[in-house]
Design an enzyme around this catalytic site. Structure first.
Site, PDB file in Angstrom:
ATOM      1  N   ASP A 112       0.811  -1.231  -0.121  1.00 13.26           N
ATOM      2  CA  ASP A 112      -0.113  -0.255  -0.092  1.00 13.26           C
ATOM      3  C   ASP A 112       0.741   1.104   0.034  1.00 13.26           C
ATOM      4  O   ASP A 112       1.812   1.270   0.738  1.00 13.26           O
ATOM      5  CB  ASP A 112      -0.993   0.253   1.223  1.00 13.26           C
ATOM      6  CG  ASP A 112      -2.154   1.093   1.268  1.00 13.26           C
ATOM      7  OD1 ASP A 112      -2.958   0.547   1.012  1.00 13.26           O
ATOM      8  OD2 ASP A 112      -1.653   1.986   1.166  1.00 13.26           O
ATOM      9  N   GLY A 167     -15.196   3.309   3.719  1.00 14.35           N
ATOM     10  CA  GLY A 167     -13.883   3.993   3.599  1.00 14.35           C
ATOM     11  C   GLY A 167     -13.367   3.261   2.317  1.00 14.35           C
ATOM     12  O   GLY A 167     -11.910   3.563   2.081  1.00 14.35           O
ATOM     13  N   GLN A 168     -14.125   2.868   1.557  1.00  6.81           N
ATOM     14  CA  GLN A 168     -13.535   2.415   0.136  1.00  6.81           C
ATOM     15  C   GLN A 168     -13.442   3.328  -0.857  1.00  6.81           C
ATOM     16  O   GLN A 168     -14.292   4.477  -0.851  1.00  6.81           O
ATOM     17  CB  GLN A 168     -14.664   1.169  -0.464  1.00  6.81           C
ATOM     18  CG  GLN A 168     -14.026   0.665  -1.758  1.00  6.81           C
ATOM     19  CD  GLN A 168     -14.933  -0.349  -2.463  1.00  6.81           C
ATOM     20  OE1 GLN A 168     -16.053  -0.675  -1.887  1.00  6.81           O
ATOM     21  NE2 GLN A 168     -14.326  -1.056  -3.593  1.00  6.81           N
ATOM     22  N   HIS A 195     -10.485  -5.372  -3.200  1.00  6.82           N
ATOM     23  CA  HIS A 195      -9.075  -5.484  -2.650  1.00  6.82           C
ATOM     24  C   HIS A 195      -9.215  -5.961  -1.217  1.00  6.82           C
ATOM     25  O   HIS A 195      -9.916  -5.389  -0.596  1.00  6.82           O
ATOM     26  CB  HIS A 195      -8.221  -4.530  -3.107  1.00  6.82           C
ATOM     27  CG  HIS A 195      -8.561  -3.145  -2.422  1.00  6.82           C
ATOM     28  ND1 HIS A 195      -9.640  -2.278  -3.331  1.00  6.82           N
ATOM     29  CD2 HIS A 195      -8.461  -2.426  -1.564  1.00  6.82           C
ATOM     30  CE1 HIS A 195      -9.811  -1.222  -2.644  1.00  6.82           C
ATOM     31  NE2 HIS A 195      -9.259  -1.269  -1.269  1.00  6.82           N
ATOM     32  N   LEU A 196      -8.255  -6.739  -0.681  1.00  5.86           N
ATOM     33  CA  LEU A 196      -8.153  -7.166   0.605  1.00  5.86           C
ATOM     34  C   LEU A 196      -6.992  -6.439   1.206  1.00  5.86           C
ATOM     35  O   LEU A 196      -5.725  -6.500   0.508  1.00  5.86           O
ATOM     36  CB  LEU A 196      -7.874  -8.782   0.721  1.00  5.86           C
ATOM     37  CG  LEU A 196      -9.057  -9.558   0.348  1.00  5.86           C
ATOM     38  CD1 LEU A 196      -9.439  -9.459  -0.893  1.00  5.86           C
ATOM     39  CD2 LEU A 196      -8.676 -10.903   0.642  1.00  5.86           C
ATOM     40  N   HIS A 197      -6.951  -5.778   2.330  1.00  6.63           N
ATOM     41  CA  HIS A 197      -6.039  -5.232   3.110  1.00  6.63           C
ATOM     42  C   HIS A 197      -5.455  -6.319   3.918  1.00  6.63           C
ATOM     43  O   HIS A 197      -6.045  -6.734   4.759  1.00  6.63           O
ATOM     44  CB  HIS A 197      -6.183  -3.982   3.790  1.00  6.63           C
ATOM     45  CG  HIS A 197      -6.818  -2.845   3.049  1.00  6.63           C
ATOM     46  ND1 HIS A 197      -6.079  -1.730   3.040  1.00  6.63           N
ATOM     47  CD2 HIS A 197      -7.916  -2.662   2.393  1.00  6.63           C
ATOM     48  CE1 HIS A 197      -6.935  -0.919   2.230  1.00  6.63           C
ATOM     49  NE2 HIS A 197      -8.242  -1.654   1.973  1.00  6.63           N
TER      50      HIS A 197
HETATM   51  P1  5GP Z   1      -9.674   1.335   0.246  1.00  8.69           P
HETATM   52  O1  5GP Z   1      -9.962   2.597   1.095  1.00  8.69           O
HETATM   53  O2  5GP Z   1     -10.386   1.503  -0.992  1.00  8.69           O
HETATM   54  O3  5GP Z   1     -10.064   0.151   0.979  1.00  8.69           O
HETATM   55  O4  5GP Z   1      -8.220   1.035  -0.078  1.00  8.69           O
HETATM   56  C1  5GP Z   1      -7.612   1.647  -1.038  1.00  8.69           C
HETATM   57  C2  5GP Z   1      -6.077   1.749  -0.584  1.00  8.69           C
HETATM   58  O5  5GP Z   1      -5.099   1.991  -1.721  1.00  8.69           O
HETATM   59  C3  5GP Z   1      -5.548   2.853   0.587  1.00  8.69           C
HETATM   60  O6  5GP Z   1      -5.096   2.103   1.603  1.00  8.69           O
HETATM   61  C4  5GP Z   1      -4.542   3.493  -0.333  1.00  8.69           C
HETATM   62  O7  5GP Z   1      -3.459   3.878   0.213  1.00  8.69           O
HETATM   63  C5  5GP Z   1      -4.077   2.493  -1.511  1.00  8.69           C
HETATM   64  N1  5GP Z   1      -3.683   3.223  -2.808  1.00  8.69           N
HETATM   65  C6  5GP Z   1      -4.316   4.218  -3.217  1.00  8.69           C
HETATM   66  N2  5GP Z   1      -3.814   4.374  -4.625  1.00  8.69           N
HETATM   67  C7  5GP Z   1      -2.424   3.673  -4.540  1.00  8.69           C
HETATM   68  C8  5GP Z   1      -1.595   3.249  -5.642  1.00  8.69           C
HETATM   69  O8  5GP Z   1      -1.601   4.178  -6.599  1.00  8.69           O
HETATM   70  N3  5GP Z   1      -0.889   2.446  -5.295  1.00  8.69           N
HETATM   71  C9  5GP Z   1      -0.700   1.757  -4.164  1.00  8.69           C
HETATM   72  N4  5GP Z   1       0.118   0.927  -3.687  1.00  8.69           N
HETATM   73  N5  5GP Z   1      -1.663   1.839  -3.323  1.00  8.69           N
HETATM   74  C10 5GP Z   1      -2.627   2.694  -3.366  1.00  8.69           C
END
Ligand code: 5GP
Length: 115
Positions: free
Chosen positions: A30, A92-93, A99-101
């Site tokens: 991330d 928070g998406q 995607h899975l964190h």
């Molecule tokens: P969400 O908030 O949708 O669950 O998670 C999106 C995640 O993607 C966030 O933790 C953010 O930091 C990460 N992220 C956003 N843009 C990029 C990118 O261009 N590259 C990488 N490696 N991570 C990203």
């Protein structure tokens, strides 16, 4: 492939280091890590949110969980990690490609879902 940043990373349009890749998914670090280990497991197939997955995706969803376990093992954090899926902007998406964190490497508060 989705027009999101993750779709472009999966397709190679935006170069990114894959720390794991197989037929169905990739894993990347991330860009804004919330813990010492913060990895995203991203299916190659374009599914915007978890709730958009269908019965035909059940093998893929199982595959993502197994891949997450493999990545955690590869990174040496398989004894303690959290797996998070944010579904919808109020949850928070921010990137609408499933995607899975994988979050690990620090102690998490007991009995809480976050923190
Ligand atoms: P969400 O908030 O949708 O669950 O998670 C999106 C995640 O993607 C966030 O933790 C953010 O930091 C990460 N992220 C956003 N843009 C990029 C990118 O261009 N590259 C990488 N490696 N991570 C990203």
């Amino acid at each position: 492939m989705s027009d999101t940043i993750f779709g472009k990373i999966v397709s190679g349009e935006i170069p990114s280091e894959f720390i794991y890749e197989d037929e169905h998914c990739i894993a990347i670090n991330d860009v804004n890590p919330q813990a010492p280990v913060h990895v995203l497991v991203i299916p190659k197939r374009d599914i915007p949110r978890l709730v958009d997955a269908e019965m035909d995706d059940r093998d893929l969803l199982g595959h993502l969980l197994l891949a997450a376990g493999n990545v955690a093992r590869q990174l040496g954090v398989d004894e303690a990690f959290r797996l998070i899926i944010n579904n919808g902007s109020d949850a928070g998406q921010t990137v609408f490609h499933l995607h899975l964190h994988i979050i690990a490497g620090r102690k998490f508060a007991e009995g809480h879902m976050a923190g």
